[in-house]
Design a protein around this motif. Structure first.
Motif, PDB file in Angstrom:
ATOM      1  N   ALA A  91       0.824  -1.207   0.000  1.00  0.00           N
ATOM      2  CA  ALA A  91       0.000   0.000   0.000  1.00  0.00           C
ATOM      3  C   ALA A  91       0.858   1.256   0.000  1.00  0.00           C
ATOM      4  N   VAL A  92       1.972   1.236   0.715  1.00  0.00           N
ATOM      5  CA  VAL A  92       2.889   2.376   0.702  1.00  0.00           C
ATOM      6  C   VAL A  92       3.414   2.590  -0.719  1.00  0.00           C
ATOM      7  N   ASN A  93       3.780   1.518  -1.373  1.00  0.00           N
ATOM      8  CA  ASN A  93       4.239   1.591  -2.758  1.00  0.00           C
ATOM      9  C   ASN A  93       3.147   2.129  -3.682  1.00  0.00           C
ATOM     10  N   TRP A  94       1.942   1.644  -3.493  1.00  0.00           N
ATOM     11  CA  TRP A  94       0.786   2.092  -4.286  1.00  0.00           C
ATOM     12  C   TRP A  94       0.585   3.589  -4.117  1.00  0.00           C
ATOM     13  N   ALA A  95       0.625   4.051  -2.877  1.00  0.00           N
ATOM     14  CA  ALA A  95       0.436   5.481  -2.616  1.00  0.00           C
ATOM     15  C   ALA A  95       1.513   6.311  -3.295  1.00  0.00           C
ATOM     16  N   LEU A  96       2.761   5.908  -3.180  1.00  0.00           N
ATOM     17  CA  LEU A  96       3.864   6.647  -3.783  1.00  0.00           C
ATOM     18  C   LEU A  96       3.709   6.723  -5.293  1.00  0.00           C
TER      19      LEU A  96
END
Length: 230
Positions: free
Chosen positions: A174-179
Motif C-alpha cells: 500500500a505504501v508503494n501504491w500510494a507513492l
C-alpha cells in the motif's frame, strides 16, 4: 429473491447466502482475501446488487455488523459518504481483516472527506490493515480528488517516507501504491515523488528499497513520462 432500495439488511443477507459459491472461496484465498466469513460471491455480482438496492446508510451499518465479507463490501458500496462519521470510520477500521475490505472502504472514507483526519491517524496505527488503509486513502485521493490542492497530496509523502520500512506485506504494497499514484497525479507531483522513490531505493532496509525501486521503475516509464509532458 428480488432486491430493491427498500430491502432491509436481513433480506439482503438472505439473498447473499442464496448465492453462496463454496468453490469460489479457494480462489479468493489464493489472492490473499480473508475467507472465514466469505460466501464466494464475485465483486461484479456485488456491484450489481449495490446498484439494485442503492444507498441506505442505516442498512449499510447493519450489513457491516453482520461480519459477512460480501455484506461488508456491500456496506462500503452503499453507505452514505455525507453522513459517515469519524466514529463509524474508526469502528469499521477496527474490524479490518483483509486488504480487499480495506481498499473498498478507502473509497468511502475519501468520499466522506475524512481523509485529513484519518490518514495521519491510521498511518501511525500499528495494526496492519488499519495502517494499510491510510496509504490506500492516499492512493485513492491522488487519483480521484482532482480539485484537491497538490500541496495536500504531496504532504503525505512524509508518511510514505516514515513507514516505508514496514515489512508487512499488505502495508508495504500500500505504501508503494500510494507513492506511485502520487507520482502519476501530474507533473507537479511527479518530481518530488520520484525523488523520494530514488531515496528509498538507496536505503538499506529491504522494504523501503523494494518500494523505491518499484516506484522508480513505473514513474520513469515511457507511459508515465509521456502522459505527464506539458
Amino acid at each position: 429473491m428480488t432486491l430493491s432500495p427498500s430491502s432491509p439488511a436481513d433480506a439482503v443477507i438472505a439473498h447473499l447466502k442464496s448465492l453462496q459459491r463454496e468453490e469460489n472461496r479457494a480462489g479468493m484465498a489464493r489472492f490473499g482475501i480473508e475467507t472465514a466469513t466469505a460466501l464466494g460471491i464475485s465483486n461484479a455480482e456485488l456491484r450489481r446488487i449495490a446498484r439494485a438496492i442503492k444507498r441506505d446508510h442505516d442498512r449499510a451499518l447493519a450489513l457491516w455488523e453482520s461480519g459477512v465479507r460480501e455484506a461488508r463490501l456491500l456496506a462500503s458500496f452503499t453507505a452514505e459518504p455525507k453522513v459517515l462519521t469519524v466514529e463509524t470510520a474508526r469502528q469499521w477500521a477496527g474490524d479490518f481483516n483483509s486488504w480487499e475490505i480495506v481498499d473498498s472502504v478507502a473509497d468511502l472514507f475519501v468520499g466522506a472527506r475524512l481523509k485529513g483526519i484519518l490518514i495521519p491517524e491510521f498511518a501511525v496505527d500499528e495494526r496492519e490493515f488499519v495502517r494499510r488503509s491510510a496509504f490506500a486513502m492516499i492512493a485513492v485521493s491522488a487519483v480521484h480528488l482532482k480539485d484537491e490542492p497538490d500541496d495536500t497530496i504531496l504532504a503525505w509523502l512524509a508518511l510514505v517516507e516514515a513507514h516505508a520500512g514496514d515489512e508487512r506485506n499488505f502495508v508495504k504494497k500500500a505504501v508503494n501504491w500510494a507513492l506511485r499514484q502520487v507520482g502519476k497525479r501530474n507533473a507537479c507531483c511527479h518530481r518530488p515523488a520520484l525523488s523520494l522513490a530514488r531515496a528509498l531505493a538507496a536505503r538499506q532496509d529491504r522494504s523501503a528499497r523494494w518500494i523505491g525501486k518499484d516506484a522508480v521503475r513505473e514513474l520513469t516509464s515511457a507511459a508515465v513520462t509521456d502522459r505527464l509532458k506539458p
